[in-house]
Design an enzyme around this catalytic site. Structure first.
Site, PDB file in Angstrom:
ATOM      1  N   GLU A  94     -20.686 -20.603 -19.758  1.00 40.18           N
ATOM      2  CA  GLU A  94     -20.475 -19.297 -19.140  1.00 40.18           C
ATOM      3  C   GLU A  94     -19.329 -19.319 -18.144  1.00 40.18           C
ATOM      4  O   GLU A  94     -18.985 -20.359 -17.570  1.00 40.18           O
ATOM      5  CB  GLU A  94     -21.749 -18.853 -18.437  1.00 40.18           C
ATOM      6  N   CYS A 107     -14.896 -17.814 -12.059  1.00 41.65           N
ATOM      7  CA  CYS A 107     -15.849 -18.907 -11.856  1.00 41.65           C
ATOM      8  C   CYS A 107     -16.050 -19.560 -13.219  1.00 41.65           C
ATOM      9  O   CYS A 107     -16.467 -18.897 -14.170  1.00 41.65           O
ATOM     10  CB  CYS A 107     -17.160 -18.351 -11.308  1.00 41.65           C
ATOM     11  N   CYS A 114     -26.411 -29.150 -17.650  1.00 45.80           N
ATOM     12  CA  CYS A 114     -26.178 -29.990 -16.470  1.00 45.80           C
ATOM     13  C   CYS A 114     -27.317 -30.994 -16.361  1.00 45.80           C
ATOM     14  O   CYS A 114     -28.470 -30.666 -16.618  1.00 45.80           O
ATOM     15  CB  CYS A 114     -26.116 -29.127 -15.213  1.00 45.80           C
ATOM     16  N   CYS A 118     -30.969 -29.202 -10.304  1.00 44.94           N
ATOM     17  CA  CYS A 118     -31.307 -28.644  -8.984  1.00 44.94           C
ATOM     18  C   CYS A 118     -32.367 -27.560  -9.210  1.00 44.94           C
ATOM     19  O   CYS A 118     -32.245 -26.762 -10.156  1.00 44.94           O
ATOM     20  CB  CYS A 118     -30.076 -28.042  -8.325  1.00 44.94           C
ATOM     21  N   CYS A 121     -31.576 -23.673  -9.726  1.00 41.27           N
ATOM     22  CA  CYS A 121     -30.452 -23.298 -10.594  1.00 41.27           C
ATOM     23  C   CYS A 121     -30.899 -23.155 -12.038  1.00 41.27           C
ATOM     24  O   CYS A 121     -31.564 -24.039 -12.589  1.00 41.27           O
ATOM     25  CB  CYS A 121     -29.377 -24.371 -10.487  1.00 41.27           C
ATOM     26  N   CYS A 339     -25.588 -18.590 -11.318  1.00 43.14           N
ATOM     27  CA  CYS A 339     -25.225 -19.765 -12.099  1.00 43.14           C
ATOM     28  C   CYS A 339     -26.228 -20.067 -13.208  1.00 43.14           C
ATOM     29  O   CYS A 339     -27.410 -20.213 -12.972  1.00 43.14           O
ATOM     30  CB  CYS A 339     -25.152 -20.919 -11.104  1.00 43.14           C
TER      31      CYS A 339
HETATM   32  S1  SF4 Z   1     -26.489 -26.229  -9.079  1.00 40.01           S
HETATM   33 FE1  SF4 Z   1     -26.956 -26.172 -11.282  1.00 40.01          FE
HETATM   34  S2  SF4 Z   1     -25.024 -26.564 -12.324  1.00 40.01           S
HETATM   35 FE2  SF4 Z   1     -24.761 -27.170 -10.174  1.00 40.01          FE
HETATM   36  S3  SF4 Z   1     -25.251 -29.366 -10.130  1.00 40.01           S
HETATM   37 FE3  SF4 Z   1     -27.182 -28.299  -9.669  1.00 40.01          FE
HETATM   38  S4  SF4 Z   1     -28.181 -28.042 -11.675  1.00 40.01           S
HETATM   39 FE4  SF4 Z   1     -26.036 -28.565 -12.076  1.00 40.01          FE
END
Ligand code: SF4
Length: 351
Positions: A94, A107, A114, A118, A121, A339
């Site tokens: 994206e 962005c 990923c 986190c 996210c 995100c």
């Molecule tokens: S915020 Fe989301 S995209 Fe960024 S490092 Fe953490 S899990 Fe990965």
């Protein structure tokens, strides 16, 4: 049996000249082809209309161009445009265009999915499938720039690597992409207009310092004490706040560039005055400023948006401590512009 073709955009100009040298084509053709690929963003060899037919055929037989394409586009009430891009191997990443009065910001993503997971996210809920190539990183910029000129009659002014993925875990392709975005042979944008946002890999922050990076560096901090940060960002267990602060002091000593700390403010998690005190203490360790980001609620309600009066008190505390702090209101809320959220909707195709 058909021989496999080589992705022509893997080569820099010198490498391309060496590759094409094998075919005894005049040397200046490599420059022309490079210009088509990186200045005019040709998506097929057939478009290269100043090349003779035999060279176009030779290119088609031996090389391929693997661009990303816009698969889905959503426009928010506030003008934010969120795109799901499809790669040549049918994966989704994206990118977002954020138009404001003064800026046109893209962005962009650095990985498909990923690995860092986190907890706040949406991308973190998708497993990492692969790194993006430098050309796929540049393609996002080209496509979003097209959206900016088509919809707003303005070119991009800024780029943030803040989409899907951890850019410092795809360091060489990200840096190659940035070289192409900033090079006169590519898009010619100023490195000062580009910000790389990391979840915090101290070893790679030091490497950026050693490489004398000219782009801006932002750390996704979100909590300035280890216990809290580890709760929402597992990466903090291997890269704790002390290590990150030392890496950033090193980075600053090499580049003399001020750091930015991104701080998503969540209700009853990191929005108290004690949290502000921790943050102020951390910020004083290295020349820096803070972006306080309002949380964009997802369907998965583990976190909630902090009320405005709490955010105001938090910022006031920081300001009294002489910390430069700005609140960034969420954009594109009606189209899930946080995100990872659009790609999450397309996640059937990510498998
Ligand atoms: S915020 Fe989301 S995209 Fe960024 S490092 Fe953490 S899990 Fe990965």
């Amino acid at each position: 049996m058909t021989e496999s073709k080589t992705d022509i955009r893997l080569f820099n100009l010198g490498q391309l000249q060496a590759q094409l040298g094998k075919y005894n084509w005049p040397k200046f053709r490599a420059k022309q082809i490079y210009h088509w690929l990186w200045k005019k963003h040709a998506r097929s060899f057939g478009e290269m209309n100043n090349l003779p037919k035999d060279i176009i055929e030779g290119l088609e037989n031996n090389f391929e161009i693997l661009p990303i394409r816009v698969k889905d586009e959503q426009v928010s009430d506030d003008g934010t445009i969120k795109s799901a891009f499809e790669t040549a191997d049918k994966k989704i990443v994206e990118g977002v265009l954020i138009p404001t009065e003064k800026r046109m910001t893209a962005c962009i993503s650095s990985q498909i999915g990923c690995s860092l997971a986190c907890s706040f996210c949406a991308t973190g809920k998708l497993k990492r499938l692969r790194n993006l190539t430098a050309s796929e990183i540049v393609d996002q910029v080209v496509e979003i720039n097209n959206q900016a000129t088509t919809n707003y009659k303005k070119s991009l002014t800024n780029i943030v690597l803040m989409g899907m993925g951890e850019p410092l875990l795809n360091y060489s392709e990200v840096m190659k992409g940035i070289d192409m975005i900033t090079s006169e042979d590519g898009l010619g944008m100023s490195p000062r207009r580009i910000t790389l946002s990391t979840a915090g890999i101290s070893k790679m922050i030091r490497k950026m310092g050693d490489d004398m990076s000219r782009i801006n560096l932002a750390l996704s901090l979100h909590a300035a004490n280890d216990e809290k940060r580890s709760k929402i960002m597992a990466i903090n267990d291997q890269n704790n706040l002390d290590e990150l602060a030392e890496a950033m002091i090193y980075y600053y000593s090499k580049t003399k560039q001020m750091l930015t700390f991104e701080y998503i403010i969540f209700r009853d998690f990191n929005d108290s005055l004690d949290d502000a005190r921790d943050l102020a203490r951390f910020c004083k360790r290295v020349p820096s400023k803070v972006n306080i980001i309002e949380y964009n609620s997802t369907d998965d309600e583990q976190f909630a948006k902090s009320p405005e009066d709490r955010v105001d008190a938090f910022v006031e505390f920081l300001t009294k401590q002489k910390i430069v702090a700005k609140v960034r209101r969420s954009r594109g809320q009606d189209i899930d512009a946080a995100c990872g959220q659009l790609a999450n909707k397309n996640k059937a195709e990510l498998k």
